[in-house]
Design a protein around this motif. Structure first.
Motif, short mmCIF file in Angstrom:
data_model
loop_
_atom_site.label_atom_id
_atom_site.label_comp_id
_atom_site.label_asym_id
_atom_site.label_seq_id
_atom_site.Cartn_x
_atom_site.Cartn_y
_atom_site.Cartn_z
N ALA A 46 0.83 -1.21 0.00
CA ALA A 46 0.00 0.00 0.00
C ALA A 46 0.86 1.26 0.00
O ALA A 46 0.63 2.19 -0.78
N ARG A 47 1.88 1.30 0.86
CA ARG A 47 2.75 2.49 0.92
C ARG A 47 3.47 2.70 -0.41
O ARG A 47 3.59 3.83 -0.90
N THR A 48 3.96 1.62 -0.99
CA THR A 48 4.72 1.72 -2.23
C THR A 48 3.85 2.25 -3.36
O THR A 48 4.28 3.13 -4.13
N TRP A 49 2.64 1.75 -3.46
CA TRP A 49 1.77 2.18 -4.55
C TRP A 49 1.16 3.55 -4.30
O TRP A 49 1.06 4.37 -5.22
N ASN A 87 -5.16 -5.37 -21.29
CA ASN A 87 -4.55 -6.28 -22.25
C ASN A 87 -3.17 -6.67 -21.75
O ASN A 87 -2.62 -6.04 -20.83
N GLU A 88 -2.63 -7.71 -22.33
CA GLU A 88 -1.32 -8.18 -21.90
C GLU A 88 -0.21 -7.21 -22.29
O GLU A 88 0.81 -7.13 -21.61
N GLN A 89 -0.39 -6.47 -23.37
CA GLN A 89 0.63 -5.50 -23.78
C GLN A 89 0.83 -4.44 -22.70
O GLN A 89 1.96 -4.00 -22.45
N GLY A 90 -0.27 -4.03 -22.06
CA GLY A 90 -0.15 -3.06 -20.98
C GLY A 90 0.65 -3.61 -19.82
O GLY A 90 1.47 -2.89 -19.21
N TYR A 91 0.43 -4.87 -19.48
CA TYR A 91 1.22 -5.48 -18.41
C TYR A 91 2.69 -5.58 -18.79
O TYR A 91 3.57 -5.29 -17.96
N GLU A 92 2.97 -5.96 -20.01
CA GLU A 92 4.37 -6.11 -20.43
C GLU A 92 5.10 -4.77 -20.35
O GLU A 92 6.27 -4.71 -19.94
N ALA A 93 4.44 -3.69 -20.72
CA ALA A 93 5.07 -2.37 -20.61
C ALA A 93 5.33 -2.00 -19.16
O ALA A 93 6.40 -1.47 -18.82
N TYR A 94 4.35 -2.29 -18.28
CA TYR A 94 4.55 -2.04 -16.85
C TYR A 94 5.69 -2.89 -16.31
O TYR A 94 6.53 -2.41 -15.54
N PHE A 95 5.76 -4.13 -16.70
CA PHE A 95 6.79 -5.05 -16.24
C PHE A 95 8.19 -4.53 -16.58
O PHE A 95 9.11 -4.59 -15.77
N LYS A 96 8.34 -3.97 -17.75
CA LYS A 96 9.65 -3.49 -18.21
C LYS A 96 10.08 -2.20 -17.53
O LYS A 96 11.28 -1.96 -17.37
N GLN A 146 9.88 -3.55 -11.21
CA GLN A 146 11.01 -3.90 -10.37
C GLN A 146 11.25 -2.90 -9.25
O GLN A 146 11.53 -3.29 -8.11
N GLU A 147 11.13 -1.61 -9.54
CA GLU A 147 11.38 -0.63 -8.48
C GLU A 147 10.34 -0.74 -7.37
O GLU A 147 10.66 -0.55 -6.19
N ILE A 150 9.19 -2.89 -1.72
CA ILE A 150 8.47 -3.83 -0.87
C ILE A 150 9.43 -4.81 -0.21
O ILE A 150 9.33 -5.12 0.99
N ASP A 151 10.40 -5.30 -0.98
CA ASP A 151 11.37 -6.26 -0.44
C ASP A 151 12.28 -5.64 0.61
O ASP A 151 12.74 -6.33 1.53
N THR A 152 12.54 -4.36 0.49
CA THR A 152 13.34 -3.68 1.52
C THR A 152 12.57 -3.63 2.84
O THR A 152 13.15 -3.82 3.92
N ALA A 153 11.26 -3.41 2.74
CA ALA A 153 10.44 -3.34 3.95
C ALA A 153 10.21 -4.73 4.56
O ALA A 153 10.19 -4.88 5.79
#
Length: 226
Positions: free
Chosen positions: A40-43, A75-84, A88-89, A94-97
Motif C-alpha cells: 500500500a505504501r509503495t503504490w 490487455n497483456e501489452q499493458g502489463y508487459e510495458a509495466y513489467f519493463k 522492479q522498483e 516492498i522487499d526492503t520493507a
C-alpha cells in the motif's frame, strides 16, 4: 495518483482483457500484514503508472503464509510495458520493507463465464475461495464444457444461497480453470462443501479430463485503484 479502496473487485467489469492472479509466500500472519502495508505504501506513494491497469487487489490466505494478487489489465501489452518499466522498483521497495518474500507464480487468464451476483444483492463477501481445476494435457478444449456444466448446476436446485458469485477463468496456457468465488462467510462455504453430493455435482467432480482440484481460502486485504 493511487487510491486505496475497501470495495471488492468486479471480475465482470467491462474492459478487463487480461486478468492475472499471482501468489507470494511470506511465511507468517505478521509478515502477511507487513507485506500488505508495504504494498500500500509503495503504490500510494507513486502515480498509478499504467492506464492499462484497472485495479489491483491483494488477499491474505487463511493459511497464514500466502498472499494472492489479482490484477485487472486491459490487455497483456499493458502489463508487459509495466513489467519493463515500473514493476522492479516497486518490488524492490516492498522487499526492503519485508525481506525474503518468495514470488511463487503468476498465471494469465481470460474470463469465460460467471455465476453473477443476483440483482439487488448487496452482501459484502466474508470469504473468497479460489479453486484451481487442472486438466489432462489433451483436454484443454474440454474446459469450457466443464464450466458450462458447473454453471448449469449453480442455476438449479443444488445452488447454495451462501454463494454470492463465481467467476470462471481459463488459463491462457490451456492447463486449468480458476474459479474465483465470493461467499457470504466461512460457515456458508463449510456447509456447502459438507453436504451430500448430488448426481449433478458428481458429474462435475468426475468429468473426463479433470486431473484434480486445489482450493484456497482468502480474505480481501487491500484494494488499489487509480
Amino acid at each position: 495518483m493511487t487510491r486505496r479502496t475497501d470495495a471488492h473487485p468486479d471480475p465482470t467489469r467491462p474492459g478487463i482483457g487480461a486478468p492475472f492472479f499471482s501468489t507470494w509466500r511470506v511465511g507468517s500472519p505478521e509478515r502477511q500484514a507487513q507485506t500488505v502495508e508495504a504494498i500500500a505504501r509503495t503504490w500510494e506513494g507513486r502515480p498509478w503508472g499504467s492506464a492499462a491497469l484497472l485495479g489491483y487487489h491483494v488477499y491474505a490466505g487463511h493459511d497464514g503464509s500466502t498472499l494472492m494478487h489479482y490484477s485487472q489489465w486491459r490487455n497483456e501489452q499493458g502489463y508487459e510495458a509495466y513489467f519493463k518499466t515500473l514493476r522492479q522498483e516497486r518490488n524492490d521497495e516492498i522487499d526492503t520493507a519485508v525481506p525474503g518474500i518468495e514470488r511463487v507464480r503468476l498465471d494469465r487468464y481470460r474470463l469465460y463465464r460467471s455465476h453473477a451476483r443476483a440483482a439487488g444483492d448487496t452482501r459484502v463477501p466474508g470469504l473468497i475461495v479460489t479453486v484451481r481445476i487442472d486438466f489432462e494435457p489433451d483436454a484443454a478444449e474440454k474446459r469450457a464444457d466443464w464450466v458450462d456444466l458447473v454453471l448449469s448446476a449453480l442455476a438449479g436446485p443444488d445452488a447454495d444461497r451462501g454463494l454470492i458469485s463465481a467467476h470462471f477463468h481459463l488459463s491462457t496456457d490451456g492447463t486449468h480453470v480458476l474459479n474465483y468465488a465470493e461467499w457470504e462467510s466461512d460457515q456458508a462455504y463449510d456447509e456447502a462443501i459438507g453436504g451430500p453430493e448430488s448426481p449433478q455435482w458428481e458429474r462435475v467432480r468426475t468429468y473426463p479430463g479433470v486431473k484434480g482440484f486445489t482450493g484456497n481460502r482468502y480474505r480481501h486485504a487491500l484494494g488499489l485503484v487509480p
